[in-house]
Enzyme design. Structure first.
Site: not given
Ligand code: AMP
Length: 191
Positions: A88, A13, A133, A144, A127
């Site tokens: 989400r 993404k 990360r 996740r 990654r």
């Molecule tokens: P991402 O970089 O989109 O994979 O997001 C990393 C982490 O941020 C996720 O595993 C969640 O802990 C948090 N996060 C990101 N977007 C959301 C969302 N829309 N709702 C809840 N937690 C989020």
């Protein structure tokens, strides 16, 4: 242009969000990036979300919805945006619907990146080795993926019922997937 991009962890993404946002000259807004920046800065928000993110869980809806509402109120988001990683949950879908209704705006399209699970896991492990990360460990990756299946996959049905979903095969090199995605977007949206 008001777009969402979603896909399971490791679907790509973040990388593709930049390409799509550049194509339409709109900001790419990633809740994950905003939360990581908050955690790194040690702000009050960062203290709230840091441990949740590290565990692979979801930040509470009310916190996430407020962050997005504040970001979409900024001037650069007036003419359009691409939201990466939000909504989400079904509750976040509702919050975004309400926010957009209040602005007399609507979504144009929801991009879904479809990638085989073993490819996603391999990408996440890779990654982890380059970006370090905190949420790219084997257990967290598994968690996740589960969170995505349980909480996030159902939002796709909600958007499919509105005929807003564009599913793109996200398996391939970054260049291949970017070209495929942009071609599919142009075919669907006309530009
Ligand atoms: P991402 O970089 O989109 O994979 O997001 C990393 C982490 O941020 C996720 O595993 C969640 O802990 C948090 N996060 C990101 N977007 C959301 C969302 N829309 N709702 C809840 N937690 C989020």
């Amino acid at each position: 242009m008001r777009l969402l991009i979603t896909g399971a962890p490791g679907a790509g993404k973040g990388t593709l969000a930049g390409a799509v946002a550049d194509h339409y000259s709109i900001p790419a807004i990633s809740t994950g990036n905003m939360f990581r920046a908050a955690a790194a800065s040690g702000s009050e928000l960062g203290r709230q979300v840091g441990a949740i993110m590290a565990s692979g869980g979801l930040v509470p809806d009310d916190v996430t919805d407020a962050v997005v509402a504040a970001r979409l109120a900024e001037p650069d988001a007036a003419a359009g945006w691409l939201l990466d990683g939000y909504p989400r949950t079904l509750a976040q879908v509702k919050a975004l619907d309400d926010l957009l209704a209040g602005r007399s705006e609507s979504l144009d399209l929801v991009i879904v990146l479809d990638v085989p699970r073993d490819v996603m896991v391999a990408r996440l492990v890779h990654r982890a080795s380059i970006e370090g990360r905190a949420d790219d460990t084997v257990e967290t990756i598994r968690h996740r993926m589960e969170v995505y299946a349980a909480s996030t996959a159902p939002i796709l049905d909600a958007y499919a019922a509105r005929d807003l979903v564009l599913t793109v095969d996200g398996d391939g090199t970054p260049d291949e997937v970017r070209e495929r995605l942009l071609a599919a977007l142009i075919a669907r949206l006309g530009h």
